[in-house]
Design a protein around this motif. Sequence first.
Motif, PDB file in Angstrom:
ATOM      1  N   VAL A  96       0.848  -1.189   0.000  1.00  0.00           N
ATOM      2  CA  VAL A  96       0.000   0.000   0.000  1.00  0.00           C
ATOM      3  C   VAL A  96       0.882   1.238   0.000  1.00  0.00           C
ATOM      4  CG1 VAL A  96      -1.731   1.310   1.280  1.00  0.00           C
ATOM      5  CG2 VAL A  96      -1.823  -1.189   1.258  1.00  0.00           C
ATOM      6  N   VAL A  97       0.573   2.182  -0.877  1.00  0.00           N
ATOM      7  CA  VAL A  97       1.290   3.457  -0.923  1.00  0.00           C
ATOM      8  C   VAL A  97       0.283   4.596  -0.784  1.00  0.00           C
ATOM      9  CG1 VAL A  97       2.739   5.003  -2.304  1.00  0.00           C
ATOM     10  CG2 VAL A  97       3.171   2.528  -2.331  1.00  0.00           C
ATOM     11  N   LEU A  98       0.540   5.486   0.156  1.00  0.00           N
ATOM     12  CA  LEU A  98      -0.257   6.697   0.326  1.00  0.00           C
ATOM     13  C   LEU A  98       0.567   7.880  -0.145  1.00  0.00           C
ATOM     14  CD1 LEU A  98      -1.518   6.128   4.001  1.00  0.00           C
ATOM     15  CD2 LEU A  98      -2.453   5.177   1.887  1.00  0.00           C
ATOM     16  N   GLN A  99      -0.023   8.755  -0.966  1.00  0.00           N
ATOM     17  CA  GLN A  99       0.700   9.917  -1.478  1.00  0.00           C
ATOM     18  C   GLN A  99       0.348  11.156  -0.650  1.00  0.00           C
ATOM     19  OE1 GLN A  99       1.630  10.336  -5.765  1.00  0.00           O
ATOM     20  NE2 GLN A  99      -0.148   9.006  -6.084  1.00  0.00           N
ATOM     21  N   GLY A 100       1.352  11.672   0.041  1.00  0.00           N
ATOM     22  CA  GLY A 100       1.144  12.846   0.873  1.00  0.00           C
ATOM     23  C   GLY A 100       1.374  14.153   0.156  1.00  0.00           C
ATOM     24  N   GLY A 101       1.865  14.104  -1.086  1.00  0.00           N
ATOM     25  CA  GLY A 101       2.127  15.318  -1.856  1.00  0.00           C
ATOM     26  C   GLY A 101       3.586  15.719  -1.819  1.00  0.00           C
ATOM     27  N   GLY A 102       4.003  16.421  -2.856  1.00  0.00           N
ATOM     28  CA  GLY A 102       5.376  16.909  -2.914  1.00  0.00           C
ATOM     29  C   GLY A 102       6.418  15.820  -2.967  1.00  0.00           C
ATOM     30  N   GLY A 103       6.058  14.649  -3.492  1.00  0.00           N
ATOM     31  CA  GLY A 103       6.998  13.537  -3.570  1.00  0.00           C
ATOM     32  C   GLY A 103       7.078  12.714  -2.296  1.00  0.00           C
ATOM     33  N   GLU A 104       6.256  13.028  -1.303  1.00  0.00           N
ATOM     34  CA  GLU A 104       6.258  12.286  -0.041  1.00  0.00           C
ATOM     35  C   GLU A 104       5.222  11.170  -0.094  1.00  0.00           C
ATOM     36  OE1 GLU A 104       6.522  14.341   3.948  1.00  0.00           O
ATOM     37  OE2 GLU A 104       4.453  13.566   4.025  1.00  0.00           O
ATOM     38  N   VAL A 105       5.611   9.980   0.381  1.00  0.00           N
ATOM     39  CA  VAL A 105       4.708   8.834   0.376  1.00  0.00           C
ATOM     40  C   VAL A 105       4.865   8.052   1.667  1.00  0.00           C
ATOM     41  CG1 VAL A 105       4.741   8.587  -2.145  1.00  0.00           C
ATOM     42  CG2 VAL A 105       6.387   7.305  -0.750  1.00  0.00           C
ATOM     43  N   TYR A 106       3.854   7.249   1.968  1.00  0.00           N
ATOM     44  CA  TYR A 106       3.939   6.221   3.004  1.00  0.00           C
ATOM     45  C   TYR A 106       3.886   4.875   2.301  1.00  0.00           C
ATOM     46  CZ  TYR A 106       2.568   2.939   6.630  1.00  0.00           C
ATOM     47  OH  TYR A 106       2.519   1.843   7.465  1.00  0.00           O
TER      48      TYR A 106
END
Length: 239
Positions: free
Chosen positions: A41-51
């Motif tokens: 699972v990948v969450l996109q936090g914006g600005g190239g930041e992910v979980y």
Amino acid sequence: MISKEGTIRGFDGSGLYAAFVLMILIMSACRVNAQEQGDSVVLQGGGGEVYIGGLPAGWTAAARVEGMPVDFAAWTPRGQTSNDWREMIAAQLFSKLGGQDPGAFLERVTSGYDQACDSISTTSIKPEPINGLPSAFRAVACSRNSASGFGEVVLLRVIAGQNALYLMERIYRTEPFAAGTIPFDNDFLALGKESVELGLACRRSLPGTVAQSPCPEGWSPALDSLTEGQAVTVFPAGE
């Protein structure tokens, strides 16, 4: 164990970062033993930041709600649904809460359970930086949730990225239980805890730069394939 004061003792959420690094190496190497691994699972936090996190083998999507300011996704074991589940893993992405104190956020989440439950017991909040970013863990035992009618045990982990805040939960529903007790032993909870703790937030490096809290190199092809603006992406096991 839960003390008479209403705190869970003997389950402190010891760090499993080394185990996560091992998991990342396995996942990066074309998913060796993919039969035993669940989806990523990948969450996109914006600005190239992910979980980047993972699911147990055999778990499937149960719910998805995308929209500002909170994006929510949940999964259950095969055979359970959003209507009859007894175990659930949930991910929440708060896109405007980057830089928040994870411990303070967990206190607010706990307050919500305190209002919804007949009684609660908790572990202390355990801060633990992961990949250079603040993180915190807490377990909450709810004797009976007035909304669902079930007892609940919830394992919560928060990571505060620079752009977003990421909340992972593993939730167990049970029959209601007495205040000051818990229907699981510590070994069982420790296994469940891995699913919320074996994950990290990271920032993708721009060409010619080195990012703070960098993402694992083996994840570059998958991260390059992400659709901009899509909060939650699931990569099936074996891909």
